[in-house]
Design an enzyme around this catalytic site. Structure first.
Site, PDB file in Angstrom:
ATOM      1  CB  ALA A 176     -25.269 -21.778  -0.902  1.00  0.00           C
ATOM      2  CG  HIS A 203      -1.609 -11.486   1.300  1.00  0.00           C
ATOM      3  ND1 HIS A 203      -1.080 -10.217   1.388  1.00  0.00           N
ATOM      4  CD2 HIS A 203      -2.914 -11.371   1.651  1.00  0.00           C
ATOM      5  CE1 HIS A 203      -2.014  -9.378   1.784  1.00  0.00           C
ATOM      6  NE2 HIS A 203      -3.141 -10.050   1.942  1.00  0.00           N
ATOM      7  CG  ASP A 231      -2.283  -0.561   0.909  1.00  0.00           C
ATOM      8  OD1 ASP A 231      -2.797  -0.325  -0.200  1.00  0.00           O
ATOM      9  OD2 ASP A 231      -2.830  -1.253   1.786  1.00  0.00           O
ATOM     10  CG  ASN A 287     -29.791 -10.178  -0.327  1.00  0.00           C
ATOM     11  OD1 ASN A 287     -29.938  -9.448   0.648  1.00  0.00           O
ATOM     12  ND2 ASN A 287     -30.732 -11.020  -0.736  1.00  0.00           N
TER      13      ASN A 287
END
Length: 204
Positions: free
Chosen positions: A166, A121, A24, A91
């Site tokens: 799912a 990573h 970052d 959702n």
């Protein structure tokens, strides 16, 4: 003896774009603060505040199509790396690990508690001592349905019209017009016109 040409060092943004390790930067952290503040505002809106939600999405995402609906809460990092197509329904409790591009097509259905990550990573801890990561784009093509609690990993493309069961963990590309499920997610069967006969159509 000729000197060996030395290419200038790549910026972190260039390293991210090329799928190399990066960390970052201040610019990224600034964008994250901006995006998370907008996300918090969205999560605090009421169901009747559809216009306010739409304005937030326009500011938050790289692009957001017409007739999109997103149920709060939403969690993300960058926002400006995400594109969402028309007529998509998302959702509650979607988590986007969106340090890099996530493209969601038209007419997509995303069930509750789904995670989509364009970031990974290194396996060895010594390669991630400073938070090193690498990124690969995630593409969810038109008319995909992602079931509850599914996890979509970095670099995956889910083909048009596919259904993800799912709880699945999708680590590899899924071809169009198939039902895939499991951990790791695998193709179970094709989706054909016979599936149109599963339910009676709604009367006009």
């Amino acid at each position: 003896m000729n000197k060996k040409d030395v290419s200038p060092a790549l910026s972190m943004a260039e390293r991210r774009e090329q799928g190399l390790l990066w960390v970052d930067t201040g610019e990224n952290m600034s964008q994250q603060r901006f995006a998370r503040n907008l996300c918090q505002k969205f999560n605090q809106t009421g169901a009747e505040e559809s216009e306010k939600r739409t304005e937030i999405w326009k500011e938050l995402f790289a692009s957001c199509g017409k007739d999109v609906w997103i149920e709060p809460p939403l969690t993300l990092a960058m926002g400006n790396t995400v594109s969402i197509g028309d007529n998509t329904y998302i959702n509650s409790n979607l988590t986007l690990v969106d340090d890099y591009k996530i493209t969601i097509g038209k007419g997509v259905l995303i069930a509750p508690n789904v995670v989509i990550s364009s970031t990974n990573h290194p396996m060895h801890y010594r390669a991630r001592m400073h938070g090193e990561m690498y990124c690969k784009e995630v593409v969810i093509e038109d008319h995909v349905w992602i079931g509850m609690g599914a996890v979509i990993c970095a670099g995956v493309t889910i083909g048009m019209g596919a259904v993800i069961g799912a709880g699945s963990v999708v680590t590899r590309d899924i071809p169009p017009m198939c039902f895939a499920a499991g951990n790791p997610c695998k193709v179970i069967r094709e989706i054909t016109d016979e599936d149109l006969n599963e339910f009676e159509p709604i009367p006009e």
